[in-house]
Design a protein around this motif. Structure first.
Motif, PDB file in Angstrom:
ATOM      1  N   LEU A  83       6.660  54.241  57.559  1.00  0.00           N
ATOM      2  CA  LEU A  83       5.689  55.040  58.322  1.00  0.00           C
ATOM      3  C   LEU A  83       6.247  56.396  58.731  1.00  0.00           C
ATOM      4  O   LEU A  83       5.552  57.190  59.353  1.00  0.00           O
ATOM      5  CB  LEU A  83       5.251  54.254  59.573  1.00  0.00           C
ATOM      6  CG  LEU A  83       4.588  52.906  59.312  1.00  0.00           C
ATOM      7  CD1 LEU A  83       4.252  52.218  60.618  1.00  0.00           C
ATOM      8  CD2 LEU A  83       3.349  53.065  58.451  1.00  0.00           C
ATOM      9  N   MET A  84       7.494  56.642  58.366  1.00  0.00           N
ATOM     10  CA  MET A  84       8.138  57.895  58.768  1.00  0.00           C
ATOM     11  C   MET A  84       7.910  58.975  57.709  1.00  0.00           C
ATOM     12  O   MET A  84       8.692  59.126  56.782  1.00  0.00           O
ATOM     13  CB  MET A  84       9.643  57.662  58.982  1.00  0.00           C
ATOM     14  CG  MET A  84       9.975  56.650  60.081  1.00  0.00           C
ATOM     15  SD  MET A  84       9.350  57.142  61.718  1.00  0.00           S
ATOM     16  CE  MET A  84       8.442  55.662  62.187  1.00  0.00           C
ATOM     17  N   THR A  85       6.825  59.731  57.869  1.00  0.00           N
ATOM     18  CA  THR A  85       6.517  60.757  56.858  1.00  0.00           C
ATOM     19  C   THR A  85       7.419  61.978  57.046  1.00  0.00           C
ATOM     20  O   THR A  85       7.636  62.741  56.112  1.00  0.00           O
ATOM     21  CB  THR A  85       5.059  61.213  56.973  1.00  0.00           C
ATOM     22  OG1 THR A  85       4.858  61.772  58.278  1.00  0.00           O
ATOM     23  CG2 THR A  85       4.127  60.026  56.779  1.00  0.00           C
ATOM     24  N   ARG A  86       7.872  62.185  58.256  1.00  0.00           N
ATOM     25  CA  ARG A  86       8.858  63.224  58.532  1.00  0.00           C
ATOM     26  C   ARG A  86      10.155  62.532  58.906  1.00  0.00           C
ATOM     27  O   ARG A  86      10.088  61.523  59.586  1.00  0.00           O
ATOM     28  CB  ARG A  86       8.409  64.114  59.710  1.00  0.00           C
ATOM     29  CG  ARG A  86       6.947  64.403  59.783  1.00  0.00           C
ATOM     30  CD  ARG A  86       6.558  65.434  58.796  1.00  0.00           C
ATOM     31  NE  ARG A  86       5.130  65.752  58.913  1.00  0.00           N
ATOM     32  CZ  ARG A  86       4.655  66.855  59.554  1.00  0.00           C
ATOM     33  NH1 ARG A  86       5.470  67.675  60.171  1.00  0.00           N
ATOM     34  NH2 ARG A  86       3.352  67.086  59.565  1.00  0.00           N
ATOM     35  N   PRO A  87      11.328  63.032  58.610  1.00  0.00           N
ATOM     36  CA  PRO A  87      11.580  64.160  57.732  1.00  0.00           C
ATOM     37  C   PRO A  87      10.976  63.950  56.342  1.00  0.00           C
ATOM     38  O   PRO A  87      10.912  62.824  55.851  1.00  0.00           O
ATOM     39  CB  PRO A  87      13.102  64.244  57.666  1.00  0.00           C
ATOM     40  CG  PRO A  87      13.596  62.926  58.117  1.00  0.00           C
ATOM     41  CD  PRO A  87      12.582  62.420  59.081  1.00  0.00           C
ATOM     42  N   THR A  88      10.550  65.051  55.735  1.00  0.00           N
ATOM     43  CA  THR A  88       9.924  64.977  54.417  1.00  0.00           C
ATOM     44  C   THR A  88      10.993  64.748  53.336  1.00  0.00           C
ATOM     45  O   THR A  88      12.192  64.891  53.590  1.00  0.00           O
ATOM     46  CB  THR A  88       9.220  66.311  54.084  1.00  0.00           C
ATOM     47  OG1 THR A  88      10.213  67.325  54.020  1.00  0.00           O
ATOM     48  CG2 THR A  88       8.190  66.657  55.147  1.00  0.00           C
ATOM     49  N   THR A  89      10.515  64.442  52.166  1.00  0.00           N
ATOM     50  CA  THR A  89      11.427  64.237  51.036  1.00  0.00           C
ATOM     51  C   THR A  89      12.273  65.486  50.815  1.00  0.00           C
ATOM     52  O   THR A  89      13.495  65.410  50.631  1.00  0.00           O
ATOM     53  CB  THR A  89      10.603  63.931  49.769  1.00  0.00           C
ATOM     54  OG1 THR A  89       9.722  62.857  50.072  1.00  0.00           O
ATOM     55  CG2 THR A  89      11.500  63.548  48.617  1.00  0.00           C
ATOM     56  N   GLU A  90      11.631  66.621  50.916  1.00  0.00           N
ATOM     57  CA  GLU A  90      12.371  67.874  50.711  1.00  0.00           C
ATOM     58  C   GLU A  90      13.486  68.009  51.746  1.00  0.00           C
ATOM     59  O   GLU A  90      14.626  68.329  51.405  1.00  0.00           O
ATOM     60  CB  GLU A  90      11.406  69.056  50.803  1.00  0.00           C
ATOM     61  CG  GLU A  90      12.028  70.364  50.351  1.00  0.00           C
ATOM     62  CD  GLU A  90      11.023  71.521  50.432  1.00  0.00           C
ATOM     63  OE1 GLU A  90       9.826  71.259  50.695  1.00  0.00           O
ATOM     64  OE2 GLU A  90      11.464  72.666  50.267  1.00  0.00           O
ATOM     65  N   HIS A 139      20.769  67.089  61.840  1.00  0.00           N
ATOM     66  CA  HIS A 139      19.580  66.957  62.690  1.00  0.00           C
ATOM     67  C   HIS A 139      19.848  65.852  63.714  1.00  0.00           C
ATOM     68  O   HIS A 139      20.270  64.762  63.344  1.00  0.00           O
ATOM     69  CB  HIS A 139      18.355  66.605  61.835  1.00  0.00           C
ATOM     70  CG  HIS A 139      17.049  66.699  62.569  1.00  0.00           C
ATOM     71  ND1 HIS A 139      16.744  65.911  63.661  1.00  0.00           N
ATOM     72  CD2 HIS A 139      15.977  67.502  62.381  1.00  0.00           C
ATOM     73  CE1 HIS A 139      15.529  66.209  64.094  1.00  0.00           C
ATOM     74  NE2 HIS A 139      15.042  67.182  63.342  1.00  0.00           N
ATOM     75  N   PHE A 177      18.997  58.185  64.221  1.00  0.00           N
ATOM     76  CA  PHE A 177      17.995  57.182  64.587  1.00  0.00           C
ATOM     77  C   PHE A 177      17.183  56.749  63.367  1.00  0.00           C
ATOM     78  O   PHE A 177      16.918  55.572  63.145  1.00  0.00           O
ATOM     79  CB  PHE A 177      17.052  57.742  65.654  1.00  0.00           C
ATOM     80  CG  PHE A 177      15.905  56.834  65.968  1.00  0.00           C
ATOM     81  CD1 PHE A 177      16.043  55.809  66.890  1.00  0.00           C
ATOM     82  CD2 PHE A 177      14.687  56.981  65.313  1.00  0.00           C
ATOM     83  CE1 PHE A 177      14.988  54.957  67.172  1.00  0.00           C
ATOM     84  CE2 PHE A 177      13.624  56.124  65.587  1.00  0.00           C
ATOM     85  CZ  PHE A 177      13.780  55.114  66.520  1.00  0.00           C
ATOM     86  N   PHE A 178      16.813  57.715  62.563  1.00  0.00           N
ATOM     87  CA  PHE A 178      15.966  57.410  61.407  1.00  0.00           C
ATOM     88  C   PHE A 178      16.701  56.613  60.326  1.00  0.00           C
ATOM     89  O   PHE A 178      16.135  55.748  59.693  1.00  0.00           O
ATOM     90  CB  PHE A 178      15.459  58.709  60.759  1.00  0.00           C
ATOM     91  CG  PHE A 178      14.289  59.327  61.456  1.00  0.00           C
ATOM     92  CD1 PHE A 178      13.075  58.662  61.538  1.00  0.00           C
ATOM     93  CD2 PHE A 178      14.401  60.582  62.044  1.00  0.00           C
ATOM     94  CE1 PHE A 178      11.988  59.248  62.168  1.00  0.00           C
ATOM     95  CE2 PHE A 178      13.322  61.160  62.688  1.00  0.00           C
ATOM     96  CZ  PHE A 178      12.108  60.493  62.754  1.00  0.00           C
ATOM     97  N   VAL A 208       7.737  57.628  49.908  1.00  0.00           N
ATOM     98  CA  VAL A 208       7.401  57.331  51.305  1.00  0.00           C
ATOM     99  C   VAL A 208       7.279  55.848  51.631  1.00  0.00           C
ATOM    100  O   VAL A 208       7.723  55.385  52.672  1.00  0.00           O
ATOM    101  CB  VAL A 208       6.064  58.024  51.679  1.00  0.00           C
ATOM    102  CG1 VAL A 208       5.649  57.682  53.111  1.00  0.00           C
ATOM    103  CG2 VAL A 208       6.180  59.525  51.487  1.00  0.00           C
ATOM    104  N   ASP A 255      18.053  63.794  65.253  1.00  0.00           N
ATOM    105  CA  ASP A 255      17.286  62.534  65.165  1.00  0.00           C
ATOM    106  C   ASP A 255      17.596  61.700  63.922  1.00  0.00           C
ATOM    107  O   ASP A 255      17.155  60.562  63.815  1.00  0.00           O
ATOM    108  CB  ASP A 255      15.779  62.822  65.184  1.00  0.00           C
ATOM    109  CG  ASP A 255      15.327  63.364  66.530  1.00  0.00           C
ATOM    110  OD1 ASP A 255      15.808  62.844  67.561  1.00  0.00           O
ATOM    111  OD2 ASP A 255      14.519  64.308  66.553  1.00  0.00           O
ATOM    112  N   ASN A 290      24.555  48.056  64.522  1.00  0.00           N
ATOM    113  CA  ASN A 290      24.255  48.021  65.952  1.00  0.00           C
ATOM    114  C   ASN A 290      25.229  48.866  66.751  1.00  0.00           C
ATOM    115  O   ASN A 290      24.863  49.487  67.730  1.00  0.00           O
ATOM    116  CB  ASN A 290      24.297  46.574  66.452  1.00  0.00           C
ATOM    117  CG  ASN A 290      23.158  45.765  65.842  1.00  0.00           C
ATOM    118  OD1 ASN A 290      21.995  46.118  65.987  1.00  0.00           O
ATOM    119  ND2 ASN A 290      23.497  44.719  65.121  1.00  0.00           N
TER     120      ASN A 290
END
Lengths: 380, 380, 380, 380
Positions: free
Chosen positions: B88-95, B63, B68-69, B26, B65, B75
């Motif tokens: 700080l992006m805990t979601r999506p999770t590692t799984e 997905h 974006f992640f 994370v 989103d 650019n």
């Protein structure tokens, strides 16, 4: 070298400040600029430290604290004022600094009239070139410091924008060329040693990019889209909220600009000034061109006129083959700055007479706009 | 290209993370590093964006989103997470990220088994090289992230320090050489085009600087005196309070170091690692030598063994003559980073198998220590 | 005190985290928030440090490094993780932290069943109140941490916005009143000692300011004009570019908000939440009113309902007359925070059951919005 | 009010600057201090803006840009120089500022000799008190600005350290007291309205803490251990590397201090000066005492001598009951600063004659040391 040739160069520094108010000598609007007072003192400190103290027997220093105040970055010479505190030193006063200059000149007169060893003459020659270099900084720093003031005062009568004709392209052939300084005449250590470079064919512009041309780039959204920018350049544009060259004043449709001679209408046919390397590179990319390397600039320079703007090259400031820095403190003059800076070639409207040559390597960090910097293109 | 060759490279990314706890995927301990989770997803995003979306008919994105992640800096591909918020992006999770990888691979299987146009194959090849590049970053970023933790966990079984013998000097003759990539086989756009350079005679070390040699520099006060440093380097040393290479742990007289395999005693005969360009240059200066240019390195590389450390050169990362960046977003891969960074040559213990070649141009800003960087000297 | 009463409070901390993903326990999105994992461990560390180690003979600590990891700010207890690095500690893992909690509870069972001295019982009682305080922080920090994520995940089923009726004004008479805690029952040292205050006549609102009322302030240009703001408040608004309460999401004309139960439409009749003291004071000024002092709030509290929002008062967090801080590390609990913070009274939807009373003094720096903070007015 | 009484106060501002060099008027060494030039102009701007423009028919303003330059923080009066740019405004020059003062005084002469409405007289009275307030800031800011200079110039002949005898404790009885301003004579709005407070018994020191006493605290490790400090105070000590009061110069065993009259040996029996609230509170804690509240100070002040140092109280700067701020721009004088600052009572060696009274509420942020601040203790 004669005292006359010495004093002629020294006096120019003071002439440039003739219209300043006492207050104008004091301030430092950013860490990378210095107060006018500091430049006047520092250039004298150079002669005191590297000529008078070592070579003039029983020389009495002017003031025990001045070395602390006016050493710029020569670590070998000891402690010095924190750079961004230069603007807080109200004492010594401007008047005392002028007295200091007078005292140094008087002492230098003795040295110069006693006849010089080659070593001393070389150091004095370096000191005078150092003074001329600071004369240009004096102009650019005064401009930056007074630009903070809404009154936009006119302080020095210099025509910053000189018209030029439309230009064409100059073709250069591939092959081995020699660049760097060779033979008689003064040069800085960073211009040595002369060496061979291999260049491919290239075409270089005979003229600088004009305000009119750069305005096209702005109108085309140059500062709004990342497409043409280096990654670090685009970060700079966004963090500093840059929307154009330094000193441009946009009011309604009109564009005027601040100059040392006060606020002026922008002459669209004059060469662009006050752009950073990032802007120069982005403009070149947008125009489907590139910036020249310093080697390309040097081998082609006889074929175009230059001296109006410092021209950003696409060469990083690095040592030439067989570069040797001078021993002692003088060795800190150039070598230690050979990282994170880009080379500029040519000279500008603010460069002192006699201080330009085709092998001259000027250098600044890529984000700085406050020098008289412009753009010459090469075809891709 | 076959799916097998594709999946073999892809799987390595996951194998490297085999011993990580979910929590370890994370975090982002500094802006210039990324979370392991992010690397795993971003390398898959690359295939989704540049291969699956344009070339696989009715491809359903995993997905909405994720673009974006997991867009890094393209650019042209649109909005993306602020770089220093990746941690700080805990979601999506590692799984979910592993599911994403599985989905992408499955779709890529279809693409690869349908037979490829040259254009698609080239893009996939770039994607795999991109994946390998991120495999090295995965290792260096995991190391940096876990280094923050006083428990100094061991997570990957890699031998970082391999002994080497004392070396001598290799003499090279002056003349015109050709550098840059030519002919078959993959390369990045920044290795093109092959071009002539003129080099003077030079002598280059056959071995890397060892921990023992570097320790001499430290003992000689290397980090206490500005004498050997670039001006920007000395500022860095003082502001960041640097006293040695990254990951060194000094306790009493002993020096140990943190490695991906946990805390180890420092092997004095192994090549130094984790120094910045500033440190490499200061060491070279102290040793009365200099760093090689990238051209010198490339023309001499057949005469010495390399691949253990990325070797700082004294060349800035700038375009080769006739450099053309690829059209579209792919064009952002290299060109826009060609400022403020120095070239490193060779490869390191963390480089993926099959991802090194003598024309490879790696590049980082001069202050970074977190890559497996070392020093090879040239005589002045 | 029984183990049952102890474990019932302890278990609530874990229940609050029931829907979190492992990754969600790790991050720290700002220095003033902490990772969920840290709260769970720190509250256990409190019992280990202040109960088990001093009072349970041959207690074996769970892990030698945990004190370093999970000490919050008790300087007297020694070194601790730098506050803003809490989010970088991936080990101990969430699972290990839950094991830690289990181990502590088991040991505490022994302590609690052995019968307690008054001193130990008082410390355990403090520990349980400390746990409840962190349960509220757990909720507010989880909300702040997950708010960074564009997916706006729903993680805890709490109804944050509860309707209330329009309210009127409650008249209070001038005179000497007693405030502060007295008699049986737990309280923090900062609620002591009970003391006399003289109050003038005042009128206090029976209801909290609603979202609808606050929206009027925004529509009236509340965030665009300095008129109603404290000087420091206006600086905060401009530097942080604040345009409304935290967690409000404006899309076109609609306003929704992020809650622990995911994104919801904003209920205009519910009490406003997540405003800073600066906003509360500016709203009051705009409304021609003022905020109550903590003394006014305390003497009037029986006449209105409260507990939905922490209510900003216009009282600075300072010691009561004859305030004595507890000896030793426990003494660091409150006293050292008595500067630069404002007192909040009441309780909120996130406050643990049984953890509110009319003498309770909550306190935060005036710029923070992330607690469930609201506004109650007094007439000028 | 007569022109004589007006001009007598005005002239003092200029007398204080009699020994400054022109350069000394320009600089601003920190955002919280201002250039001497600015104080001289701003106090004149106050009369121009609030008296001459509104009340003197066909008044011609001295210069159209001065309102921009010399407005301090009155948002209602429009745009103004960014606070930390005050030190970059070399124009108007010091001479022009003195001309400005002369012009304003001449115009004020007309106003004062035409006879005054009550409203105008009240505004002039405020303007004169405002001038006196800035006379103290003029002294403290000049001291701070010149302190940056290694030459430690002597510029104003003021005896900053006056001996005092050892003192005892004054006992005060509990009960209802009245504090705040009442009746005739000038006061600021923040001293109103007079109101009842209930105080417990307390004992307050008859003398200020001396340098000798404070030195004990330092020797006892006061700046090395967090024990006695507020949490924010300890952070301040560490981040700013504070080791003692401002202006102390430690050389070997000796302690001297910088004063407006140059460098002096520290008089150990004189009252301590230049400590922040954090230091005052930490000292009190170490001494087993506490700071007085402003109410305690006010009710006891007749029983001790004061006026040598501004005395930190343990009261936050907040409005009194029934506080009303003045309408219009004048209303920005006090009210908007009533957050994040602590009240100081008394007066100092730098306070202008006739500008002190027992109800006066001075206020500064708790970290500032540059005022003549000292410590008076109460028993716990």
């Amino acid at each position: 070298m004669t005292f006359e040739s010495y004093i002629q160069i020294r006096e120019r520094s003071e002439q440039l400040c003739a219209n300043l108010e006492t207050e104008d000598f004091v301030i430092q609007a950013a860490e990378h600029v210095s107060p006018a007072k500091w430049h006047l003192a520092h250039t004298s400190w150079f002669f005191e430290t590297f000529v008078l103290k070592p070579y003039l027997s029983d020389y009495q220093e002017f003031h025990p604290d001045f070395s602390f105040f006016f050493n710029s970055y020569y670590n070998a010479v000891g402690e010095r004022t924190v750079r961004n505190h230069r603007g807080l030193m109200t004492r010594p006063t401007t008047e005392e600094v002028f007295d200091y200059r007078g005292y140094i000149d008087e002492q230098m007169k003795t040295v110069l009239e006693n006849g010089l060893t080659e070593e001393v003459e070389a150091t004095i020659l370096l000191g005078l070139n150092h003074e001329q270099q600071h004369q240009e900084l004096l102009l650019t720093d005064i401009k930056y410091n007074l630009w903070q003031n809404p009154l936009l005062p006119a302080v020095i009568n210099i025509k910053e924008y000189l018209k030029q004709e439309e230009g064409g392209w100059i073709k250069m052939k591939s092959g081995i060329y020699e660049i760097g300084h060779e033979g008689e005449g003064f040069c800085y250590d960073n211009e040595c040693s002369q060496h061979k470079v291999y260049l491919d064919d290239f075409e270089i512009g005979s003229q600088l990019v004009s305000n009119r041309m750069y305005l096209e780039f702005i109108k085309a959204g140059g500062y709004e889209k990342p497409d043409f920018w280096h990654s670090d350049g685009w970060t700079w544009v966004q963090q500093e909220a840059i929307t154009g060259p330094l000193y441009w004043i946009k009011q309604g449709g009109d564009i005027s600009c601040y100059t040392l001679d006060g606020k002026k209408e922008l002459d669209l046919d004059a060469p662009l000034a006050h752009v950073s390397y990032y802007e120069a590179a982005a403009y070149a990319e947008w125009a489907g061109c590139r910036l020249p390397t310093e080697a390309e600039w040097e081998v082609a320079n006889r074929k175009f006129s230059w001296g109006n703007r410092w021209e950003w090259t696409n060469s990083a400031y690095l040592p030439y083959p067989r570069y040797q820095k001078a021993p002692g403190a003088i060795g800190e003059y150039n070598g230690k700055f050979m990282i994170n800076q880009m080379v500029l070639r040519g000279a500008s409207v603010a460069t002192s007479p006699g201080h330009s040559r085709s092998t001259y390597r000027n250098f600044f960090h890529p984000q700085y706009q406050w020098q008289f910097t412009g753009i010459r293109l090469c075809k891709k």
